[in-house]
Design a protein around this motif. Structure first.
Motif, PDB file in Angstrom:
ATOM      1  N   LEU A  23      90.265  -5.730  36.790  1.00 46.90           N
ATOM      2  CA  LEU A  23      91.607  -5.271  36.440  1.00 46.90           C
ATOM      3  C   LEU A  23      92.187  -4.414  37.566  1.00 46.90           C
ATOM      4  CD1 LEU A  23      91.043  -4.221  32.704  1.00 46.90           C
ATOM      5  CD2 LEU A  23      92.170  -6.293  33.544  1.00 46.90           C
ATOM      6  N   PRO A  24      93.503  -4.442  37.741  1.00 48.96           N
ATOM      7  CA  PRO A  24      94.140  -3.620  38.784  1.00 48.96           C
ATOM      8  C   PRO A  24      94.291  -2.174  38.317  1.00 48.96           C
ATOM      9  CG  PRO A  24      95.804  -4.888  37.625  1.00 48.96           C
ATOM     10  CD  PRO A  24      94.476  -5.319  37.050  1.00 48.96           C
ATOM     11  N   HIS A  25      93.216  -1.409  38.432  1.00 49.15           N
ATOM     12  CA  HIS A  25      93.207  -0.062  37.879  1.00 49.15           C
ATOM     13  C   HIS A  25      94.181   0.862  38.604  1.00 49.15           C
ATOM     14  CE1 HIS A  25      89.928  -0.912  35.186  1.00 49.15           C
ATOM     15  NE2 HIS A  25      89.274  -1.488  36.175  1.00 49.15           N
ATOM     16  N   ARG A  26      94.794   1.731  37.809  1.00 47.70           N
ATOM     17  CA  ARG A  26      95.736   2.717  38.321  1.00 47.70           C
ATOM     18  C   ARG A  26      95.021   4.054  38.488  1.00 47.70           C
ATOM     19  NH1 ARG A  26      98.889   0.770  33.110  1.00 47.70           N
ATOM     20  NH2 ARG A  26      96.800   1.367  32.428  1.00 47.70           N
ATOM     21  N   PRO A  27      95.574   4.957  39.287  1.00 50.31           N
ATOM     22  CA  PRO A  27      94.885   6.238  39.524  1.00 50.31           C
ATOM     23  C   PRO A  27      94.570   7.000  38.242  1.00 50.31           C
ATOM     24  CG  PRO A  27      96.664   5.946  41.097  1.00 50.31           C
ATOM     25  CD  PRO A  27      96.792   4.822  40.107  1.00 50.31           C
ATOM     26  N   GLU A  28      95.424   6.864  37.233  1.00 48.90           N
ATOM     27  CA  GLU A  28      95.215   7.621  35.998  1.00 48.90           C
ATOM     28  C   GLU A  28      94.221   6.960  35.042  1.00 48.90           C
ATOM     29  OE1 GLU A  28      98.903   5.009  35.289  1.00 48.90           O
ATOM     30  OE2 GLU A  28      97.953   6.105  36.942  1.00 48.90           O
ATOM     31  N   ASP A  29      93.798   5.729  35.333  1.00 52.48           N
ATOM     32  CA  ASP A  29      92.869   5.038  34.444  1.00 52.48           C
ATOM     33  C   ASP A  29      91.467   5.627  34.558  1.00 52.48           C
ATOM     34  OD1 ASP A  29      94.776   3.248  33.463  1.00 52.48           O
ATOM     35  OD2 ASP A  29      94.462   1.862  35.132  1.00 52.48           O
ATOM     36  N   ARG A  30      90.751   5.610  33.440  1.00 49.85           N
ATOM     37  CA  ARG A  30      89.386   6.139  33.389  1.00 49.85           C
ATOM     38  C   ARG A  30      88.575   5.231  32.470  1.00 49.85           C
ATOM     39  NH1 ARG A  30      86.937  11.330  33.952  1.00 49.85           N
ATOM     40  NH2 ARG A  30      85.093  11.566  32.629  1.00 49.85           N
ATOM     41  N   ILE A  31      87.354   4.921  32.870  1.00 50.96           N
ATOM     42  CA  ILE A  31      86.480   4.076  32.052  1.00 50.96           C
ATOM     43  C   ILE A  31      85.172   4.817  31.798  1.00 50.96           C
ATOM     44  CG2 ILE A  31      85.278   1.878  31.834  1.00 50.96           C
ATOM     45  CD1 ILE A  31      87.320   0.633  33.674  1.00 50.96           C
ATOM     46  N   ASP A  32      84.938   5.182  30.554  1.00 47.17           N
ATOM     47  CA  ASP A  32      83.680   5.796  30.146  1.00 47.17           C
ATOM     48  C   ASP A  32      82.753   4.705  29.619  1.00 47.17           C
ATOM     49  OD1 ASP A  32      84.632   8.556  30.540  1.00 47.17           O
ATOM     50  OD2 ASP A  32      85.928   8.115  28.827  1.00 47.17           O
ATOM     51  N   GLY A  70      73.981   2.345  35.008  1.00 50.22           N
ATOM     52  CA  GLY A  70      74.257   1.245  35.926  1.00 50.22           C
ATOM     53  C   GLY A  70      75.708   0.814  35.882  1.00 50.22           C
ATOM     54  N   ALA A  71      76.287   0.781  34.680  1.00 54.67           N
ATOM     55  CA  ALA A  71      77.695   0.405  34.556  1.00 54.67           C
ATOM     56  C   ALA A  71      78.595   1.442  35.216  1.00 54.67           C
ATOM     57  CB  ALA A  71      78.061   0.240  33.083  1.00 54.67           C
ATOM     58  N   VAL A  72      78.305   2.727  34.999  1.00 53.10           N
ATOM     59  CA  VAL A  72      79.110   3.784  35.613  1.00 53.10           C
ATOM     60  C   VAL A  72      79.021   3.715  37.132  1.00 53.10           C
ATOM     61  CG1 VAL A  72      79.232   6.279  35.975  1.00 53.10           C
ATOM     62  CG2 VAL A  72      79.137   5.370  33.665  1.00 53.10           C
ATOM     63  N   ALA A  73      77.834   3.422  37.650  1.00 54.10           N
ATOM     64  CA  ALA A  73      77.674   3.325  39.102  1.00 54.10           C
ATOM     65  C   ALA A  73      78.549   2.219  39.677  1.00 54.10           C
ATOM     66  CB  ALA A  73      76.207   3.076  39.439  1.00 54.10           C
ATOM     67  N   GLU A  83      82.421   8.649  32.691  1.00 56.77           N
ATOM     68  CA  GLU A  83      81.122   9.245  32.423  1.00 56.77           C
ATOM     69  C   GLU A  83      80.316   8.321  31.537  1.00 56.77           C
ATOM     70  OE1 GLU A  83      81.296  12.198  28.769  1.00 56.77           O
ATOM     71  OE2 GLU A  83      82.899  12.704  30.184  1.00 56.77           O
ATOM     72  N   SER A  84      78.998   8.529  31.519  1.00 54.93           N
ATOM     73  CA  SER A  84      78.131   7.708  30.678  1.00 54.93           C
ATOM     74  C   SER A  84      77.470   8.580  29.629  1.00 54.93           C
ATOM     75  CB  SER A  84      77.060   7.008  31.526  1.00 54.93           C
ATOM     76  OG  SER A  84      76.144   7.952  32.052  1.00 54.93           O
ATOM     77  N   ARG A  85      77.146   7.948  28.510  1.00 50.26           N
ATOM     78  CA  ARG A  85      76.422   8.653  27.460  1.00 50.26           C
ATOM     79  C   ARG A  85      75.638   7.650  26.630  1.00 50.26           C
ATOM     80  NH1 ARG A  85      80.398  11.585  23.423  1.00 50.26           N
ATOM     81  NH2 ARG A  85      81.007  12.613  25.362  1.00 50.26           N
ATOM     82  N   VAL A  86      74.560   8.137  26.024  1.00 49.63           N
ATOM     83  CA  VAL A  86      73.778   7.350  25.079  1.00 49.63           C
ATOM     84  C   VAL A  86      74.058   7.913  23.698  1.00 49.63           C
ATOM     85  CG1 VAL A  86      71.461   6.733  24.304  1.00 49.63           C
ATOM     86  CG2 VAL A  86      71.999   6.759  26.749  1.00 49.63           C
TER      87      VAL A  86
END
Length: 308
Positions: A23-32, A70-73, A83-86
């Motif tokens: 996806l063409p991510h924008r500066p404000e986008d965040r993926i946890d 691994g996904a966060v990396a 960020e990642s969490r279990v």
């Protein structure tokens, strides 16, 4: 936009992550990223009750931790923050709890999972999320690239409007082709008279329905970003069948719809329709519902029943 990607380290999750990365991510986008270990009963305890083996539990948690990290990396390597969490507990409940805690705007899952932490994102859990999540849910199937041919089933209901708004807020590729589809009821009202008058009345009803449908579609089109191409179409018949047929004919790589809805009093996008589309589609499906008051949100037992 803040996206929550739920992974179990399976091939299905890998496909979903590939789509997210495209996806063409924008500066404000965040993926946890969240991963939910599934603890299995091993052996037999007193009176036949299963007991957890500590080593197995530790291995399952370690698998979940590696899957999330691994996904966060991979995301961070593309410059996407997160960020990642279990999260512990039944998968759908744990994912929704994480989404609430993080303030997520969208949940993304693969359609199926497998492996040592299998069950976290099996099809039943994806369906439970699509049915009950207060935020939109994107269920990804085979395609690994950003969607370019998108079919949006719009009926003007609150859930349908929420689905269009969710799509509009996503990072979309320029010149994506979006078809807004309105499916009208299959039959005329009961007790219709026979003869020429009936034919004229039927034609008048269909004209009015089409005018209402086009106005609904125009309103939906007004929500979408200017970088996309929009087409308006109407169909008549069973909603799920028509949505899947049009999606197949157009080679859609994403279907967008509300979890419930109504069309001219007949119930166009009711939950059963969303379920059928989710189960029958060969592409990704985005399902959304209108905001739900806290007191009306499902109990954990309802989520467990849906995922069972």
């Amino acid at each position: 936009m803040r996206i929550l990607f739920a992974t179990d380290g399976s091939q299905g999750s890998a496909v979903a992550l590939d789509l997210l990365l495209s996806l063409p991510h924008r500066p404000e986008d965040r993926i946890d990223v969240v991963s939910v270990p599934v603890h299995r009963y091993v052996g037999a305890g007193v009176e036949g009750t299963g007991v957890f083996i500590a080593e197995v539990v530790e291995a399952e948690i370690a698998d979940a931790t590696r899957a999330a990290a691994g996904a966060v990396a991979r995301l961070q390597a593309r410059g996407v923050a997160g960020e990642s969490r279990v999260a512990e507990g039944p998968a759908a409940e744990a994912i929704l709890a994480a989404a609430g805690a993080l303030g997520s705007d969208l949940i993304v899952v693969g359609s199926r999972g497998h492996g040592r932490i299998a069950g976290a994102l099996l099809g039943s859990t994806a369906r439970a999320l699509a049915r009950h999540s207060p935020v939109p849910v994107l269920v990804v199937r085979e395609r690994r690239e950003a969607p370019r041919r998108i079919l949006v089933a719009a009926d003007g209901s609150p859930d349908s409007r929420a689905a269009v708004a969710a799509l509009a807020s996503m990072p979309l590729v320029d010149h994506a082709e979006i078809t807004l589809l309105y499916v009208a009821r299959e039959s005329m009202p009961p007790n219709m008279p026979e003869g020429q008058f009936a034919d004229e009345l039927r034609a008048a009803i269909e004209r009015n329905e089409r005018m209402d449908a086009l106005e609904t579609l125009r309103q939906a089109a007004g929500i979408l970003p200017s970088c996309v191409t929009v087409r308006l179409e109407t169909e008549r018949g069973p909603a799920a069948d028509r949505i899947l047929e049009v999606a197949g004919a157009k080679g859609a790589d994403l279907i967008v719809l509300g979890s419930r809805g109504t069309t001219l009093g007949t119930g166009f996008l009711q939950g059963s329709t969303a379920d059928r589309v989710l189960g029958g589609a060969h592409c990704a499906v985005l399902v959304a519902r209108a905001p739900v008051p806290v007191g009306d949100r499902p109990e954990p037992s309802a989520l467990a029943a849906s995922a069972g």
